[in-house]
Design an enzyme around this catalytic site. Structure first.
Site, mmCIF file in Angstrom:
data_model
loop_
_atom_site.group_PDB
_atom_site.id
_atom_site.type_symbol
_atom_site.label_atom_id
_atom_site.label_comp_id
_atom_site.label_asym_id
_atom_site.label_seq_id
_atom_site.Cartn_x
_atom_site.Cartn_y
_atom_site.Cartn_z
ATOM 1 N N SER A 143 18.122 4.106 -4.585
ATOM 2 C CA SER A 143 17.119 5.145 -4.776
ATOM 3 C C SER A 143 15.707 4.561 -4.787
ATOM 4 O O SER A 143 15.489 3.401 -5.163
ATOM 5 C CB SER A 143 17.375 5.927 -6.073
ATOM 6 O OG SER A 143 16.199 6.401 -6.664
ATOM 7 N N TYR A 156 17.598 5.808 -15.837
ATOM 8 C CA TYR A 156 17.808 5.817 -14.392
ATOM 9 C C TYR A 156 16.850 4.843 -13.718
ATOM 10 O O TYR A 156 17.256 4.018 -12.884
ATOM 11 C CB TYR A 156 17.603 7.230 -13.853
ATOM 12 C CG TYR A 156 17.945 7.392 -12.388
ATOM 13 C CD1 TYR A 156 19.272 7.494 -11.970
ATOM 14 C CD2 TYR A 156 16.948 7.462 -11.418
ATOM 15 C CE1 TYR A 156 19.598 7.662 -10.630
ATOM 16 C CE2 TYR A 156 17.261 7.617 -10.076
ATOM 17 C CZ TYR A 156 18.582 7.720 -9.695
ATOM 18 O OH TYR A 156 18.893 7.876 -8.359
#
Length: 268
Positions: A143, A156
């Site tokens: 990501s 995250y």
């Protein structure tokens, strides 16, 4: 430049019951790979594998935990039994848990297990064989949060940075032994994770949200080379360069976005 042709190769994709992982499994199978479809969601794994098989591809469902030491070992053993050899491993499974400084200890622990240690545990079991054979491909779905950050989501952001860092370490350590490591770093992708991101959905979709299929196509196309970063959103390269070369400018801009998010929340 090392090229990897997926045709007739044995490939494992974790988190392949839906989203990017499912799209990766389908794209790889469409190009001739024999794919082990791994997911904690047994129904999702079975559905993905079944649909690939029905379309004429070769896929095997492997439901179970792909993060714990025992789970990764079981998955590797299953994949070797079904495929013979594991030529490539797509470490795609990931979680996004908790918001802000109040993120629970359990959410931090789960994020570390799934987003980081799953990769470490898989590499321990795979890399020695790849070094002996002189080839292997390890692809991490990291990501853009792993290169930049994701506002509101510390667990995250931190663990995706760690995923990129571990992938970098693997590449720096084993590249000359034939082990190619790549990191997929998309921004907004139309998955359940994006749909559940609340106010962050608009921010993550600022430069357009891609479909999982678009990300998968670019990721599998990248097997033709050995470039470390796979950036489905090319503008992420510019943001990453700004972050490195003008860190305070970048942080100032991110803080302005944070203030916008706080204003939207206060107005509700």
């Amino acid at each position: 430049m090392a090229a990897f042709d997926p045709k007739d190769k044995g490939v494992v994709v974790t988190g392949a019951g839906n989203g990017i992982g499912e799209a990766l499994a389908r794209e790889l199978a469409a190009r001739g790979a024999r794919v082990v479809v791994a997911d904690l969601d047994a129904d999702g794994a079975a559905r993905t594998a079944g649909e690939i098989t029905a379309a004429g591809g070769a896929a095997y469902a492997a439901p179970g935990d792909a993060a714990s030491e025992e789970g990764v070992a079981a998955l590797v053993a299953t994949a070797r039994r079904e495929l013979g050899t594991i030529d490539a491993w797509y470490a795609n499974a990931g979680v996004d848990r908790g918001r802000g400084l109040d993120t629970a200890e359990s959410d931090w622990a789960l994020s570390l297990e799934v987003n980081v240690l799953a990769h470490v545990r898989a590499a321990r079991l795979l890399v020695p064989d790849w070094v002996a054979a002189g080839s292997g491909r390890f692809v991490v779905t990291a990501s853009a949060a792993g290169l930049l950050t994701m506002l509101g989501a510390p667990a995250y952001s931190v663990t995706k940075h760690a995923a990129v860092a571990f992938a970098e370490w693997l590449s720096a350590t084993y590249r000359h032994r034939g082990v190619v490591v790549q990191a997929i770093c998309p921004q907004g992708v139309r998955t359940r994770m994006l749909e559940q991101s609340g106010d962050l959905e608009e921010l993550l979709s600022h430069d357009s949200a891609l479909t999982p299929e678009q990300v998968a196509t670019q990721a599998v196309d990248a097997l033709a080379g050995d470039e470390f970063l796979i950036l489905p959103h090319p503008e992420v390269a510019r943001y990453y360069a700004t972050r490195a070369g003008a860190t305070d400018t970048w942080l100032h801009g991110m803080n302005k976005l944070q203030q916008r998010l706080e204003t939207k929340e206060a107005d509700r």
